[in-house]
Design a protein around this motif. Structure first.
Motif, PDB file in Angstrom:
ATOM      1  N   SER A 240       0.805  -1.218   0.000  1.00  0.00           N
ATOM      2  CA  SER A 240       0.000   0.000   0.000  1.00  0.00           C
ATOM      3  C   SER A 240       0.843   1.277   0.000  1.00  0.00           C
ATOM      4  CB  SER A 240      -0.952   0.013   1.208  1.00  0.00           C
ATOM      5  OG  SER A 240      -0.213  -0.006   2.420  1.00  0.00           O
ATOM      6  N   GLU A 241       2.069   1.202   0.528  1.00  0.00           N
ATOM      7  CA  GLU A 241       2.896   2.415   0.611  1.00  0.00           C
ATOM      8  C   GLU A 241       4.160   2.342  -0.225  1.00  0.00           C
ATOM      9  OE1 GLU A 241       3.514   4.042   4.519  1.00  0.00           O
ATOM     10  OE2 GLU A 241       1.712   3.088   5.301  1.00  0.00           O
ATOM     11  N   ARG A 242       4.334   1.266  -0.964  1.00  0.00           N
ATOM     12  CA  ARG A 242       5.578   1.132  -1.724  1.00  0.00           C
ATOM     13  C   ARG A 242       5.560   1.985  -2.979  1.00  0.00           C
ATOM     14  NH1 ARG A 242       3.647  -4.304  -3.915  1.00  0.00           N
ATOM     15  NH2 ARG A 242       2.894  -3.722  -5.985  1.00  0.00           N
ATOM     16  N   THR A 243       6.766   2.306  -3.440  1.00  0.00           N
ATOM     17  CA  THR A 243       6.935   2.940  -4.741  1.00  0.00           C
ATOM     18  C   THR A 243       7.309   1.888  -5.773  1.00  0.00           C
ATOM     19  OG1 THR A 243       7.694   4.983  -3.674  1.00  0.00           O
ATOM     20  CG2 THR A 243       8.192   4.713  -6.018  1.00  0.00           C
ATOM     21  N   ARG A 244       8.275   1.040  -5.403  1.00  0.00           N
ATOM     22  CA  ARG A 244       8.727  -0.021  -6.292  1.00  0.00           C
ATOM     23  C   ARG A 244       8.930  -1.316  -5.512  1.00  0.00           C
ATOM     24  NH1 ARG A 244      11.124   1.986 -11.161  1.00  0.00           N
ATOM     25  NH2 ARG A 244      11.368   4.268 -11.157  1.00  0.00           N
ATOM     26  N   ILE A 245       8.716  -2.434  -6.163  1.00  0.00           N
ATOM     27  CA  ILE A 245       9.115  -3.724  -5.610  1.00  0.00           C
ATOM     28  C   ILE A 245      10.618  -3.856  -5.790  1.00  0.00           C
ATOM     29  CG2 ILE A 245       8.998  -6.234  -5.949  1.00  0.00           C
ATOM     30  CD1 ILE A 245       6.074  -5.892  -6.743  1.00  0.00           C
ATOM     31  N   VAL A 246      11.298  -4.280  -4.732  1.00  0.00           N
ATOM     32  CA  VAL A 246      12.754  -4.462  -4.798  1.00  0.00           C
ATOM     33  C   VAL A 246      13.019  -5.960  -4.790  1.00  0.00           C
ATOM     34  CG1 VAL A 246      14.962  -3.912  -3.739  1.00  0.00           C
ATOM     35  CG2 VAL A 246      13.066  -2.282  -3.574  1.00  0.00           C
ATOM     36  N   PHE A 247      13.177  -6.528  -5.967  1.00  0.00           N
ATOM     37  CA  PHE A 247      13.276  -7.977  -6.099  1.00  0.00           C
ATOM     38  C   PHE A 247      14.655  -8.498  -5.691  1.00  0.00           C
ATOM     39  CE2 PHE A 247      14.214 -11.739  -8.795  1.00  0.00           C
ATOM     40  CZ  PHE A 247      13.295 -12.613  -8.234  1.00  0.00           C
TER      41      PHE A 247
ATOM     42  N   LYS B  18      10.078  -7.749  -0.064  1.00  0.00           N
ATOM     43  CA  LYS B  18      10.402  -7.030  -1.296  1.00  0.00           C
ATOM     44  C   LYS B  18       9.822  -5.622  -1.358  1.00  0.00           C
ATOM     45  CE  LYS B  18      12.071 -11.043  -2.358  1.00  0.00           C
ATOM     46  NZ  LYS B  18      13.482 -11.307  -1.999  1.00  0.00           N
ATOM     47  N   CYS B  19       9.030  -5.249  -0.358  1.00  0.00           N
ATOM     48  CA  CYS B  19       8.467  -3.901  -0.296  1.00  0.00           C
ATOM     49  C   CYS B  19       8.912  -3.242   0.998  1.00  0.00           C
ATOM     50  CB  CYS B  19       6.944  -3.931  -0.353  1.00  0.00           C
ATOM     51  SG  CYS B  19       6.271  -4.658  -1.864  1.00  0.00           S
ATOM     52  N   ARG B  20       9.077  -1.943   0.966  1.00  0.00           N
ATOM     53  CA  ARG B  20       9.561  -1.217   2.131  1.00  0.00           C
ATOM     54  C   ARG B  20       8.520  -1.183   3.249  1.00  0.00           C
ATOM     55  NH1 ARG B  20      10.015   5.243   3.051  1.00  0.00           N
ATOM     56  NH2 ARG B  20      11.260   5.190   4.978  1.00  0.00           N
ATOM     57  N   PRO B  21       8.876  -1.657   4.434  1.00  0.00           N
ATOM     58  CA  PRO B  21       7.965  -1.509   5.581  1.00  0.00           C
ATOM     59  C   PRO B  21       7.863  -0.035   5.971  1.00  0.00           C
ATOM     60  CG  PRO B  21       9.574  -3.265   5.963  1.00  0.00           C
ATOM     61  CD  PRO B  21      10.043  -2.491   4.764  1.00  0.00           C
ATOM     62  N   PRO B  22       6.711   0.419   6.421  1.00  0.00           N
ATOM     63  CA  PRO B  22       6.542   1.832   6.808  1.00  0.00           C
ATOM     64  C   PRO B  22       7.581   2.263   7.829  1.00  0.00           C
ATOM     65  CG  PRO B  22       4.423   0.690   6.769  1.00  0.00           C
ATOM     66  CD  PRO B  22       5.477  -0.369   6.585  1.00  0.00           C
ATOM     67  N   LYS B  23       8.189   3.409   7.572  1.00  0.00           N
ATOM     68  CA  LYS B  23       9.189   4.007   8.461  1.00  0.00           C
ATOM     69  C   LYS B  23      10.359   3.055   8.750  1.00  0.00           C
ATOM     70  CE  LYS B  23       5.752   6.952  10.710  1.00  0.00           C
ATOM     71  NZ  LYS B  23       5.108   7.375  11.997  1.00  0.00           N
ATOM     72  N   ASN B  24      10.630   2.171   7.792  1.00  0.00           N
ATOM     73  CA  ASN B  24      11.749   1.221   7.900  1.00  0.00           C
ATOM     74  C   ASN B  24      11.648   0.303   9.122  1.00  0.00           C
ATOM     75  OD1 ASN B  24      12.770   2.323   5.593  1.00  0.00           O
ATOM     76  ND2 ASN B  24      14.479   3.377   6.574  1.00  0.00           N
ATOM     77  N   ARG B  25      10.434   0.037   9.590  1.00  0.00           N
ATOM     78  CA  ARG B  25      10.287  -0.871  10.731  1.00  0.00           C
ATOM     79  C   ARG B  25      10.667  -2.287  10.317  1.00  0.00           C
ATOM     80  NH1 ARG B  25       6.208  -4.061   9.449  1.00  0.00           N
ATOM     81  NH2 ARG B  25       4.245  -3.294   8.554  1.00  0.00           N
ATOM     82  N   THR B  26      10.872  -3.150  11.328  1.00  0.00           N
ATOM     83  CA  THR B  26      11.164  -4.548  11.068  1.00  0.00           C
ATOM     84  C   THR B  26       9.943  -5.232  10.453  1.00  0.00           C
ATOM     85  OG1 THR B  26      12.686  -4.610  12.942  1.00  0.00           O
ATOM     86  CG2 THR B  26      11.877  -6.739  12.116  1.00  0.00           C
ATOM     87  N   PRO B  27      10.119  -6.036   9.415  1.00  0.00           N
ATOM     88  CA  PRO B  27       8.973  -6.741   8.828  1.00  0.00           C
ATOM     89  C   PRO B  27       8.278  -7.621   9.867  1.00  0.00           C
ATOM     90  CG  PRO B  27      10.879  -6.899   7.381  1.00  0.00           C
ATOM     91  CD  PRO B  27      11.361  -6.296   8.660  1.00  0.00           C
ATOM     92  N   GLU B  28       6.967  -7.677   9.803  1.00  0.00           N
ATOM     93  CA  GLU B  28       6.211  -8.500  10.737  1.00  0.00           C
ATOM     94  C   GLU B  28       6.131  -9.931  10.229  1.00  0.00           C
ATOM     95  OE1 GLU B  28       2.486  -6.527  11.343  1.00  0.00           O
ATOM     96  OE2 GLU B  28       3.418  -4.805  12.350  1.00  0.00           O
TER      97      GLU B  28
END
Length: 270
Positions: free
Chosen positions: A84-91, A147-157
């Motif tokens: 929902s908040e990503r700009t690009r997928i980082v594969f 592959k997508c940025r977590p909001p505010k660079n938080r740790t992925p859940e």
């Protein structure tokens, strides 16, 4: 007056239980990553036949094509809320025949903008680490758990890792490197299948589906804590020794010989 963190009948707080569940999810995700999908319950009726094991997914003979197929499946991904908040997928990027794969946590701000992994300050430090091993960035492969940025660079859940993890597994399986280097706690815990801290996981050789796995500090952490760079270098020495000799040299942890991966004949070390 009610407590802000109520106790359960077992004496544990809701926060304790939530943390236990988080670590359990990490363990289960890690077990799936090593190929364990299910096991028989101890109380199973022996008269009831066990289900037939799933047929192994056919290995793509061309690693580059395999990675292209996986990337295509991720195009426009909306499988979890990170989209929902990503700009690009980082594969991920690098050589499909890489002897060494680096796995980080997830994209940051600059990575989200460019669609490439490790291109910010932490990426520049990773470039130096790669160069110290005798490689060019283009000769290794770099990717992340999510592959997508977590909001505010938080740790992925854990739920996000569970959704994205299978794609990471397929990336590594397509490449079949000689060594995997997990950067930071999230990547290490996901691949090892444990909730242990990175300080406990680093400094020794683990295995992921038969491939030697070395865990070390994330470059972003090293930028904040330069005193740990010496420890990270010790971990890189483990990586270097495995690539050069197939075993850990004296002075390292876990000096036993390490079997080369089946695809190792197509790689060259530093």
């Amino acid at each position: 007056m009610e407590s802000g963190n109520p106790m359960t009948p077992s004496g544990k707080t809701e926060r304790d239980i939530a943390e236990t569940l988080r670590q359990l999810r990490l363990v289960m995700t890690g077990l799936r990553g090593t190929g364990i999908e299910d096991w028989a319950a101890a109380w199973s009726d022996p008269a009831v036949g066990l289900p037939e094991p799933e047929k192994a997914i056919e290995q793509e003979s061309d690693p580059a094509r395999g990675l292209t197929v996986i990337a295509g499946e991720l195009e426009g991904c909306r499988r979890c809320r990170l989209h929902s908040e990503r700009t690009r997928i980082v594969f991920g990027e690098g050589s499909a025949h890489a002897p060494l794969v680096f796995v980080g946590e997830g994209p940051g701000l600059e990575e989200d903008r460019q669609g490439r992994p490790f291109v910010g300050r932490a990426g520049r430090l990773l470039d130096q680490m790669i160069k110290a091993l005798g490689f060019r960035r283009e000769a290794v492969y770099i990717c992340n758990v999510v592959k997508c940025r977590p909001p505010k660079n938080r740790t992925p859940e854990s739920e996000e890792i569970a959704v994205c993890g299978p794609f990471l597994i397929r990336q590594i399986e397509a490449i079949r490197p000689r060594v995997i280097c997990a950067l930071g706690a999230c990547a290490a815990q996901t691949l090892v299948g444990t909730g242990s801290s990175i300080s406990r996981l680093r400094g020794s050789v683990h295995y992921w589906r038969g491939i030697p796995l070395i865990c070390t500090f994330h470059p972003a952490y090293l930028l904040r804590t330069p005193a740990q760079k010496a420890a990270a270098w010790e971990d890189l020495i483990l990586v270097r020794d495995i690539l050069r000799t197939g075993c850990v040299q004296d002075g390292g942890i876990g000096r036993e010989g390490i079997k080369s991966s089946p695809a190792s004949d197509r790689h060259t070390g530093p």
